[in-house]
Design an enzyme around this catalytic site. Structure first.
Site, mmCIF file in Angstrom:
data_model
loop_
_atom_site.group_PDB
_atom_site.id
_atom_site.type_symbol
_atom_site.label_atom_id
_atom_site.label_comp_id
_atom_site.label_asym_id
_atom_site.label_seq_id
_atom_site.Cartn_x
_atom_site.Cartn_y
_atom_site.Cartn_z
ATOM 1 N N GLU A 105 33.336 -33.438 -103.889
ATOM 2 C CA GLU A 105 32.509 -33.017 -102.713
ATOM 3 C C GLU A 105 31.799 -34.160 -102.280
ATOM 4 O O GLU A 105 31.711 -34.535 -101.060
ATOM 5 C CB GLU A 105 31.313 -31.971 -103.122
ATOM 6 C CG GLU A 105 31.968 -30.653 -103.364
ATOM 7 C CD GLU A 105 31.002 -29.584 -103.910
ATOM 8 O OE1 GLU A 105 30.645 -29.832 -104.797
ATOM 9 O OE2 GLU A 105 30.954 -28.597 -103.188
ATOM 10 N N GLU A 125 34.984 -25.140 -110.083
ATOM 11 C CA GLU A 125 33.759 -24.594 -110.248
ATOM 12 C C GLU A 125 33.884 -23.194 -110.725
ATOM 13 O O GLU A 125 33.248 -22.547 -111.194
ATOM 14 C CB GLU A 125 33.087 -24.481 -108.963
ATOM 15 C CG GLU A 125 32.193 -25.977 -108.687
ATOM 16 C CD GLU A 125 32.994 -26.879 -107.925
ATOM 17 O OE1 GLU A 125 34.241 -26.689 -107.728
ATOM 18 O OE2 GLU A 125 32.396 -27.774 -107.503
HETATM 19 N N1 T1G Z 1 28.766 -32.084 -117.089
HETATM 20 C C1 T1G Z 1 28.256 -32.420 -118.226
HETATM 21 N N2 T1G Z 1 29.066 -32.740 -119.237
HETATM 22 C C2 T1G Z 1 30.336 -33.097 -118.821
HETATM 23 C C3 T1G Z 1 30.905 -32.424 -117.691
HETATM 24 C C4 T1G Z 1 30.068 -31.997 -116.508
HETATM 25 N N3 T1G Z 1 30.646 -31.839 -115.604
HETATM 26 N N4 T1G Z 1 32.302 -32.780 -117.964
HETATM 27 C C5 T1G Z 1 32.413 -33.028 -119.204
HETATM 28 N N5 T1G Z 1 31.246 -33.114 -120.056
HETATM 29 C C6 T1G Z 1 31.154 -33.830 -121.115
HETATM 30 C C7 T1G Z 1 31.772 -32.893 -122.286
HETATM 31 O O1 T1G Z 1 31.095 -31.719 -122.592
HETATM 32 C C8 T1G Z 1 32.151 -33.909 -123.293
HETATM 33 O O2 T1G Z 1 30.903 -34.039 -123.988
HETATM 34 C C9 T1G Z 1 32.574 -34.967 -122.803
HETATM 35 O O3 T1G Z 1 32.056 -35.028 -121.276
HETATM 36 C C10 T1G Z 1 33.958 -35.255 -122.437
HETATM 37 O O4 T1G Z 1 34.449 -34.185 -121.994
HETATM 38 C C11 T1G Z 1 27.612 -28.803 -107.137
HETATM 39 C C12 T1G Z 1 28.215 -27.162 -109.216
HETATM 40 C C13 T1G Z 1 36.382 -34.083 -116.637
HETATM 41 C C14 T1G Z 1 38.697 -33.208 -117.214
HETATM 42 O O5 T1G Z 1 33.928 -28.343 -114.178
HETATM 43 O O6 T1G Z 1 37.045 -30.618 -116.987
HETATM 44 O O7 T1G Z 1 30.228 -29.826 -109.746
HETATM 45 O O8 T1G Z 1 31.752 -33.291 -126.272
HETATM 46 O O9 T1G Z 1 36.010 -33.567 -124.065
HETATM 47 O O10 T1G Z 1 39.188 -33.878 -122.336
HETATM 48 O O11 T1G Z 1 30.045 -28.057 -106.613
HETATM 49 O O12 T1G Z 1 35.590 -32.841 -119.185
HETATM 50 O O13 T1G Z 1 31.670 -35.596 -125.570
HETATM 51 O O14 T1G Z 1 29.230 -34.542 -125.818
HETATM 52 O O15 T1G Z 1 36.293 -32.372 -121.617
HETATM 53 O O16 T1G Z 1 38.633 -36.217 -121.118
HETATM 54 C C15 T1G Z 1 32.768 -29.053 -111.893
HETATM 55 C C16 T1G Z 1 34.367 -30.445 -116.226
HETATM 56 C C17 T1G Z 1 31.119 -28.862 -112.508
HETATM 57 C C18 T1G Z 1 34.620 -30.509 -114.733
HETATM 58 C C19 T1G Z 1 37.469 -34.713 -118.854
HETATM 59 N N6 T1G Z 1 33.506 -30.152 -112.930
HETATM 60 N N7 T1G Z 1 35.009 -31.524 -117.125
HETATM 61 O O17 T1G Z 1 38.082 -34.044 -119.979
HETATM 62 O O18 T1G Z 1 37.007 -34.916 -121.879
HETATM 63 S S1 T1G Z 1 30.174 -27.802 -111.385
HETATM 64 C C20 T1G Z 1 34.045 -29.633 -114.056
HETATM 65 C C21 T1G Z 1 36.176 -31.340 -117.397
HETATM 66 C C22 T1G Z 1 29.915 -28.593 -109.987
HETATM 67 C C23 T1G Z 1 29.325 -28.512 -107.721
HETATM 68 C C24 T1G Z 1 29.271 -27.709 -108.953
HETATM 69 C C25 T1G Z 1 36.481 -32.158 -118.515
HETATM 70 C C26 T1G Z 1 37.386 -33.512 -117.640
HETATM 71 P P1 T1G Z 1 30.987 -34.398 -125.319
HETATM 72 P P2 T1G Z 1 36.021 -33.538 -122.388
HETATM 73 P P3 T1G Z 1 38.417 -34.768 -121.401
#
Ligand code: T1G
Length: 697
Positions: A105, A125
């Site tokens: 976004e 999301e």
């Molecule tokens: N927020 C906070 N922590 C996050 C995070 C996030 N979005 N994504 C990952 N982490 C942490 C995760 O918990 C882990 O922590 C570490 O980062 C590594 O993640 C307004 C409301 C990016 C593909 O849904 O899909 O945006 O265990 O083990 O395998 O519209 O993380 O090390 O303490 O998964 O290399 C939308 C979610 C949010 C993406 C990387 N975004 N993340 O994968 O590492 S909602 C998502 C992933 C939003 C807006 C809306 C994956 C990754 P720790 P990991 P990875």
């Protein structure tokens, strides 16, 4: 600016850099830094264009999920992105890694986007029970059209940068240094006299298309495929506003719908599932820096369905793997089975023939244990009989090199006993795959009494390499998942004797969100498995643990499931569609009579309580015994191995949501009515009486 966002001017180009490891999540500090940086660049007369780039493994991967449910902090992400889009100087987002959710976004609120070929972009999301809440539902349709935007937003699946470039989301594919590529692109824009190109002002992809039809089609698809989910239909309503309303009103509508999703119980459950999966890989008494042994080659003992599935997992991870069988014929059959399994993926179009051939070069067959002297890890996947396991592990002990990991795929036998068949119990661990092993993501990593810490750490690393959701568990009958599903299966059989029908019971659990009810599942896996367990239990359990008799009666009638064309349901030739079995009512009646039960009407709610609370009670016992580290680990196992609906969070999360006092009270009633099986777990009693949750542990 801030320590996570820096602003640097290079000539006429302002470079805004985000550095907020591990995934550049858009927490408050990043949002503040972005807003301040873009405002400063806007105000600086020497700045003619702006480049936005991220350090680390990825472009911003979304909002900071940890902030959900907490009081919002300004500036909100919508304010930040709207400010970026309104800028008077052309802005360029440089994408690498995964630009997801709020990250995409931000990128689409910039006026241009460039990306490296390996990048991915998406709006996931919906997988968190949300919808894109910072303009994604309004701007993505303006870039790719309504139909494609609906597909991306409702599935939550990312697309690759090449496809995104073809669709017009990405303006140029670049390579090399990200910042340099961004500056070069910005300078080219200036040289060509190009200014801001605001996504929100574009309508070319919305005009002249039957967007209403696309919306109607997507709504119908959601109704059919995911009726129980809260946010997908709201995603559609938000995208509908993109062509029905002017941008400002569309953005407002999006915020309203986002707010509805944010407070939904499904959002809390899905976010719980997200973090629990990552938490599960952390082992409390295992230091983070525990050394991991090298795993460059593998072997699987047994070339049956499970063995071949496990071998395919290694080949898919690029690890050469030998399948050991007892004869050359069996060995060749196993290799053929592997080729056929890959062949089905080629037929489905999910694998190319070249990839099949490449993977098959990694799988070889042997018949002599001496050929395993060089492998780093062996996974035994032979018949579930202790005598057979003993022969295998004695042979492994005699032939494998020192330091090789000796793993058993046993689903119910005592791993500690298996380890004793070797002189190296410290190198023995359980790797419990779920069938089909090359499809199911769950891997229970079974820690034996003597399993060394580096062996455990290596086993977890193997799971990650094989792209599994690895959860460490202790040794007991059925470990975690199967131990719990036994309780659930038994209670579902009792319900048949008390008045329920397979259709009703399966229907109630499907409505709860399970992909498949217990009886359709039984027909699929075959009733003989459950029958063998019942027979064994009859010989070993104390009398107060009453058992259902329905399986025995079905076996007497030759009803063993899909493989016999009829079980709890009947199946027409070549069809897997379950149809009511006319033989069943008489069998149920006879079972009720034999058990001295007066059949009665059962409500769906009662069915859920008798089956799901049986999972919860056993889960509490598993926690008490230390077989699982956390309640959320049990949720991860049940979500990834047994089709429990993620939007319910898992059995233990669901119990907290219902309230442990209520769950405990009902279990006490079941204990009175249905005897020993329902003895409440002491931990559940304690938490209920203290007004606490499993999540508080
Ligand atoms: N927020 C906070 N922590 C996050 C995070 C996030 N979005 N994504 C990952 N982490 C942490 C995760 O918990 C882990 O922590 C570490 O980062 C590594 O993640 C307004 C409301 C990016 C593909 O849904 O899909 O945006 O265990 O083990 O395998 O519209 O993380 O090390 O303490 O998964 O290399 C939308 C979610 C949010 C993406 C990387 N975004 N993340 O994968 O590492 S909602 C998502 C992933 C939003 C807006 C809306 C994956 C990754 P720790 P990991 P990875």
């Amino acid at each position: 600016m801030s320590d996570v966002v820096t602003l640097e001017r290079k000539g006429a180009i302002a470079v805004v850099t985000v550095n907020n490891p591990p995934v550049n999540a858009l927490g408050i500090a990043v949002r503040e830094g972005l807003q301040q940086s873009f405002k400063a660049a806007e105000a600086d007369p020497d700045v003619k264009a702006i480049v936005l780039v991220c350090e680390g493994m990825t472009f911003m991967a979304g909002a900071d999920i940890k902030e959900f449910g907490k009081p919002p902090k300004e500036p909100s992400l919508p304010d930040v992105v709207n400010g970026i889009e309104a800028g008077s100087k052309p802005s360029v987002a440089v994408i690498h890694g995964t630009a997801l959710g709020g990250g995409l976004e931000v990128a689409v609120s910039c006026h241009y986007r460039i990306a490296v070929k390996s990048a991915k972009v998406g709006l996931p999301e919906v997988k968190l029970g949300l919808l894109p809440g910072a303009g994604g539902t309004q701007r993505l349709p303006r870039l790719v059209g309504v139909a494609k935007a609906l597909d991306m937003i409702v599935s939550g699946n990312p697309i690759g940068a090449v496809e995104a470039h073809d669709l017009g989301v990405i303006d140029e594919l670049v390579e090399g240094d990200l910042t340099a590529a961004g500056i070069a692109f910005a300078e080219k824009l200036l040289a060509e006299g190009k200014g801001p190109r605001r996504t929100g002002e574009r309508t070319d992809k919305l005009d002249g298309v039957d967007n209403a039809a696309a919306v109607a089609a997507k709504r119908a698809e959601i109704e059919k495929k995911m009726p129980g989910l809260f946010s997908p239909q709201r995603c559609v309503s938000a995208v509908e506003a993109a062509f029905a309303l002017p941008l400002a009103e569309g953005l407002k509508r999006e915020r309203e719908l986002f707010a509805e999703c944010l407070v939904s119980p499904q959002r809390a459950a899905l976010v719980h599932a997200f973090f629990s999966e990552r938490q599960a890989s952390k082992i409390n008494d295992l230091p983070k820096d525990t050394p991991v042994r090298d795993v460059k080659s593998a072997a699987v003992i047994g070339g049956g369905t499970m063995g071949v599935g496990i071998a395919i997992c290694f080949a898919n991870a690029g690890i050469p793997v030998k399948i050991l069988e007892i004869s050359s014929e069996a060995r060749d059959k196993a290799l053929e089975r592997a080729r056929d399994t890959y062949g089905m993926s080629v037929k489905r179009g999910s694998l190319t023939q070249d990839a099949l051939e490449q993977r098959m070069t990694l799988i070889s067959g042997v018949t002599d244990y001496a050929d395993l002297s060089d492998v780093d890890v062996v996974v035994e996947a032979v018949f579930e009989d202790m005598g057979v396991k003993q022969k295998v592990f004695e042979a492994l002990d005699a032939n494998c090199k020192p330091g090789a990991i000796l793993a058993s795929n046993t689903s119910s036998l005592d791993l500690n006993a298996i380890a004793q068949f070797t002189k190296r119990p410290q190198d023995v661990v359980g790797l419990h795959f779920f069938s089909p092993a090359n499809v199911m993501r769950l891997l229970e990593v079974v820690r034996g009494e003597k399993t060394a810490k580096d062996v455990l750490a290596t086993a977890m690393a193997i799971g990650k390499k094989l792209k599994k959701v690895s959860v460490p568990v202790g040794v007991c009958d059925g470990f975690v998942g199967n131990r719990m599903v036994f309780q659930y299966g038994r209670e579902s059989e009792f319900l048949l004797e008390e008045g329920g029908t397979p259709e009703q019971i399966d229907g109630a659990l499907r409505k709860f969100g399970l992909a498949m009810g217990p009886f359709a599942m039984r027909d699929l896996s075959g009733l003989d498995i459950g029958l063998a367990i019942r027979t064994r239990q009859r010989q070993t359990l104390p009398a107060e643990f009453k058992l259902p008799v329905v399986l025995d009666k079905m076996a007497e009638a030759g009803l063993l499931g899909q493989k016999t064309g009829k079980g709890f349901y009947v199946y027409e030739k070549g069809s897997r569609t379950p149809l009511p079995n006319p033989e069943l009512p008489a069998i149920m009646e006879a079972a009720s009579k034999e058990q001295g039960i007066e059949r009665r009407e059962l409500s769906d709610e009662y069915i859920i309580e008798r089956t799901i609370y049986a999972l919860i009670n056993e889960g509490a016992k598993i926690l008490e015994e230390g077989i699982a580290q956390r309640a959320s680990d049990i949720d991860v196992i049940y979500l990834n191995g047994y089709g429990f609906p993620a939007h319910q969070g898992g059995p233990m999360f669901y119990a907290d949501a219902v309230g442990l006092d209520r769950v405990y009270a009902r279990i006490c009633e079941f204990h009175e009515q249905h005897g020993a099986w329902w003895k409440p777990a002491a931990l559940l009693e304690k938490l209920a009486k203290e007004g606490r949750k499993f999540a508080d542990l």
